[in-house]
Design an enzyme around this catalytic site. Structure first.
Site, PDB file in Angstrom:
ATOM      1  N   ASP A 134       0.867  -1.211   0.010  1.00  0.00           N
ATOM      2  CA  ASP A 134      -0.069  -0.010   0.090  1.00  0.00           C
ATOM      3  C   ASP A 134       0.888   1.063  -0.055  1.00  0.00           C
ATOM      4  O   ASP A 134       2.207   1.220   0.525  1.00  0.00           O
ATOM      5  CB  ASP A 134      -0.831   0.002   0.996  1.00  0.00           C
ATOM      6  N   LYS A 135       0.341   2.379  -0.502  1.00  0.00           N
ATOM      7  CA  LYS A 135       0.951   3.594  -0.737  1.00  0.00           C
ATOM      8  C   LYS A 135       1.554   3.880   0.811  1.00  0.00           C
ATOM      9  O   LYS A 135       2.704   4.485   0.697  1.00  0.00           O
ATOM     10  CB  LYS A 135       0.175   4.696  -0.865  1.00  0.00           C
TER      11      LYS A 135
END
EC number: 5.4.99.-
Length: 372
Positions: free
Chosen positions: A160-161
């Site tokens: 995930d970012k």
């Protein structure tokens, strides 16, 4: 990229179609082949220009950027074949998605087969709507131009970012296939460190189905039907007054798996803006530290896999990043523990010497949370 003149061979089109399209130019001049007679203009252009989406082509037509026999046209206009089309290509942000961008990548290991890197929080892995540039993929293409010949620039799994930590990238297509097969047969070991809300009572296994949240399609959730099997093993490293420092090992790799599982276990990750609890009760110093973190407290700490060339097992570790280190220091200080993270080093050394530390027989209980 496929030969632009060899369009939809399985639909009985072939490279003898009487038009030429230079997809890199800004203006195109095309002649409609007789094989497309009777089709709508937008549908025919989508066939002739497969590198562009039909929706974008439709927008060009509506904006007057497509002339049919030197006349403005409508997307619904039917063609008879032989028309001359002038198209003014409008570049969009998507065109930059696979452009190399110089980036300071934290390369942990690299040889002629793989790249292992430590991704910082805040870096998007793959281009998508809203993030067409500045992604890890762009940085990889600048670091290793040969990756332009590998699907997704060699990326085989994502973070995930706002999750930091280790990723492996394949430098060739055979290596990428080898690593994907390892992920599918679960021989890749991924171990994460995280800070969870509340006092996690014991070690265990979380086993559920995960799918799209029926109430919010942008989120994932534990579901009773239609989801994919998701298994996370959890060990508690330290317990504090209002939080726990945990280690999670993935058997499967579902989207947001650890974040969803820990929320379902009623111990969501600290700082998680999507799955977390902003009203979790804790002291003001801890609240300030979580706010300063500005992301979910999750880090991909260890990555192990079989090297595709040597067939030897390799393992890599990435130290806890500074923002999580600070949060842990505040939690330890508040709980009267040594804030120097000495236990962090003890756990790292213990797990590094224990190849079987994720055997299910090691757990105090088999199931921490299982939804029927």
């Amino acid at each position: 990229m496929e030969n632009p003149n060899q369009i939809f061979e399985n639909d009985h089109y072939n490279e003898d179609l009487p038009f030429q399209a230079a997809l890199s130019s800004e203006n195109l001049l095309l002649n409609v082949p007789n094989e497309l007679a009777g089709m709508r203009l937008d549908a025919a252009l989508a066939k002739m220009l497969p590198d562009y989406s039909r929706s974008r082509i439709t927008t060009w037509i509506k904006d007057g950027l497509v002339l049919c026999n030197n006349q403005e046209a409508s997307p619904k206009d039917k063609l008879i074949g032989g028309e001359e089309l002038h198209i003014q290509i409008q570049q969009s942000d998507e065109n930059q998605a696979f452009e190399p961008e110089l980036m300071d990548l934290d390369i942990v290991f690299e040889d002629d087969a793989v790249i292992v890197l430590n991704k910082p929080a805040g870096l998007v892995v793959h281009p998508a709507a809203g993030n067409w540039t500045g992604t890890l993929l762009n940085g990889l293409l600048a670091h290793c131009p040969e990756l332009s010949q590998v699907p997704r620039a060699g990326i085989v799994h994502r973070l995930d970012k706002d999750t930091s930590g280790l990723m492996v990238v394949a430098k060739t297509l055979p290596v990428q296939n080898h690593l994907v097969q390892q992920l599918q047969n679960r021989s890749v070991k991924r171990i994460y460190r995280a800070v969870a809300d509340g006092v996690v009572p014991f070690d265990g296994k979380i086993e559920t189905l995960i799918g799209r949240d029926p109430h919010n399609r942008l989120k994932m959730a534990v579901v009773k039907f239609g989801g994919k099997e998701a298994i996370t093993h959890v060990k508690v490293l330290e317990r504090y007054q209002s939080h726990s420092y945990i280690e999670c090992s993935l058997e499967t790799g579902r989207t947001h798996q650890i974040r969803v599982h820990m929320r379902e276990a009623r111990h969501p990750l600290a700082g998680d803006l999507v799955y977390g609890n902003p009203r979790h009760v804790c002291s003001q110093p801890v609240k300030d530290a979580v706010k300063k973190l500005a992301r979910q407290a999750l880090h991909a700490y260890r990555l192990s896999f079989v090297h595709p060339k040597s067939d030897q097992s390799v393992s890599f570790e990435a130290p806890i990043p500074d923002d999580m280190y600070y949060l842990l220091s505040v939690l330890r200080l508040e709980s009267g523990l040594d804030s120097s993270l000495s236990k962090e080093i003890e756990w790292a050394n213990e797990f590094a010497d224990d190849e079987d530390d994720w055997n299910e027989d090691d757990y105090d209980v088999e199931v921490m949370y299982v939804r029927d």
